[in-house]
Design an enzyme around this catalytic site. Sequence first.
Site, short mmCIF file in Angstrom:
data_model
loop_
_atom_site.label_atom_id
_atom_site.label_comp_id
_atom_site.label_asym_id
_atom_site.label_seq_id
_atom_site.Cartn_x
_atom_site.Cartn_y
_atom_site.Cartn_z
N ILE A 16 -6.13 37.15 0.66
CA ILE A 16 -6.80 38.25 1.35
C ILE A 16 -8.26 37.85 1.54
O ILE A 16 -8.77 36.98 0.82
CB ILE A 16 -6.70 39.59 0.58
CG1 ILE A 16 -7.18 39.45 -0.87
CG2 ILE A 16 -5.27 40.11 0.60
CD1 ILE A 16 -7.09 40.74 -1.66
N ASP A 17 -8.90 38.44 2.52
CA ASP A 17 -10.26 38.04 2.89
C ASP A 17 -11.22 38.15 1.71
O ASP A 17 -11.04 38.98 0.81
CB ASP A 17 -10.78 38.92 4.02
CG ASP A 17 -10.03 38.73 5.31
OD1 ASP A 17 -9.36 37.70 5.46
OD2 ASP A 17 -10.11 39.64 6.18
N LYS A 18 -12.27 37.35 1.76
CA LYS A 18 -13.30 37.36 0.73
C LYS A 18 -13.80 38.78 0.45
O LYS A 18 -13.90 39.20 -0.70
CB LYS A 18 -14.48 36.47 1.16
CG LYS A 18 -15.68 36.54 0.24
CD LYS A 18 -16.83 35.70 0.77
CE LYS A 18 -18.06 35.86 -0.12
NZ LYS A 18 -19.21 35.06 0.40
N THR B 235 -12.45 41.66 1.25
CA THR B 235 -11.41 42.67 1.08
C THR B 235 -11.01 42.68 -0.39
O THR B 235 -10.85 41.62 -0.99
CB THR B 235 -10.19 42.36 1.96
OG1 THR B 235 -10.59 42.40 3.34
CG2 THR B 235 -9.08 43.38 1.75
N ARG C 285 -8.41 44.10 10.63
CA ARG C 285 -9.76 44.18 11.19
C ARG C 285 -9.74 43.97 12.70
O ARG C 285 -10.40 44.70 13.46
CB ARG C 285 -10.66 43.16 10.50
CG ARG C 285 -10.76 43.37 8.99
CD ARG C 285 -11.29 42.15 8.25
NE ARG C 285 -12.68 41.90 8.60
CZ ARG C 285 -13.35 40.83 8.21
NH1 ARG C 285 -12.73 39.87 7.51
NH2 ARG C 285 -14.62 40.67 8.55
#
Length: 350
Positions: free
Chosen positions: A158-160, A162, A261
């Site tokens: 998962i994104d940094k 998030t 996003r």
Amino acid sequence: MADETDNIEDRESSDELYERFVFNADKGQEPYRIDKFLMNRIDGATRNKLQQAINSGLVLVNGKEVKQNYKIKAFDQIIVYSDLTPESTDIVPENIPLNIHYEDDDVIIVNKPAGMVVHPGSGNYTGTLLNGIAYYLQQKNPSINEEALPRFGLVHRIDKNTSGLLVLAKTDKAMRLLAKQFYDHTVKREYIALVWGDLVEDEGTIIAHVGRNLRFRKLFEAYPEGDHGKEAITHYNVLERFNYVTLVRCVLETGRTHQIRVHMKHIGHPLFADDFYGGDKIVKGTIFSKYKQFVDNCFAICSRQALHAKTLGFIHPSTGEEINFETELPDDMHQVIEKWRGYVKTLKKE
């Protein structure tokens, strides 16, 4: 020829770190070692990495695992689950606090905080989740093989910025079975997001390919005509409305990089405080001093995209039973949501 092929750019555009390749041997296929057969068909594949994949059960022939010395025959179907994580030299174990949500002999569920990178890469060689996992595993088992530490059991990311739940496999079998579930899109993943604007419908589905922006390589873009990127499907439903922002639940059917996003921006509702996709400024609402000050205060509390991976569910690699995990919203998102609730109440009084 492969039945399924992807260029490197599209392969990178995924939070699911395993891709599947399918090859069919034709009727004239002569007996040929499987590792050599695959080296001629997968760009960048090395014999060592292919042998590791075979030993881990990530290569199936006619639906069954095989050994390194298996020789391909006519009409064989070969399926390869390929690790897409970036190559790195060494993952240095680091004493990084981790929020272990659940652990057994097969899996580790981590509740990742916002701001933590999942795996080492360009510009982030230390301080990542995997650096912390390497240290954690070595403390539990000091004799663990150093070569097992890089990208240990990582099947998705998962994104940094998030927050939320992420699963890692502790065995080769668990890694293979989880990779297959992620590829087949059978893993349950629900996110909570605060987005700009008042959505017209209470629920909906966004279908638009997601791929890298053709000019700005760090950004991703929605391509509704499917002319670029990879298929991406996001289901959403409204949880609460705050006039100028909306709290939504997003359920992923696919797992592309920045998918929620990009999809929410695509329909005109970028995530609150998302500096990549235009959510870090006032998108909805009349800009006057008191309102601007209120929004700026919200940005100060939650200075990253307001997105949390709340629910994660999958079939357990050993028991075969479905297991589900949930975690509460982190404090920054909780505080911002409470501020918007209070703001709406103030508007109603006026």
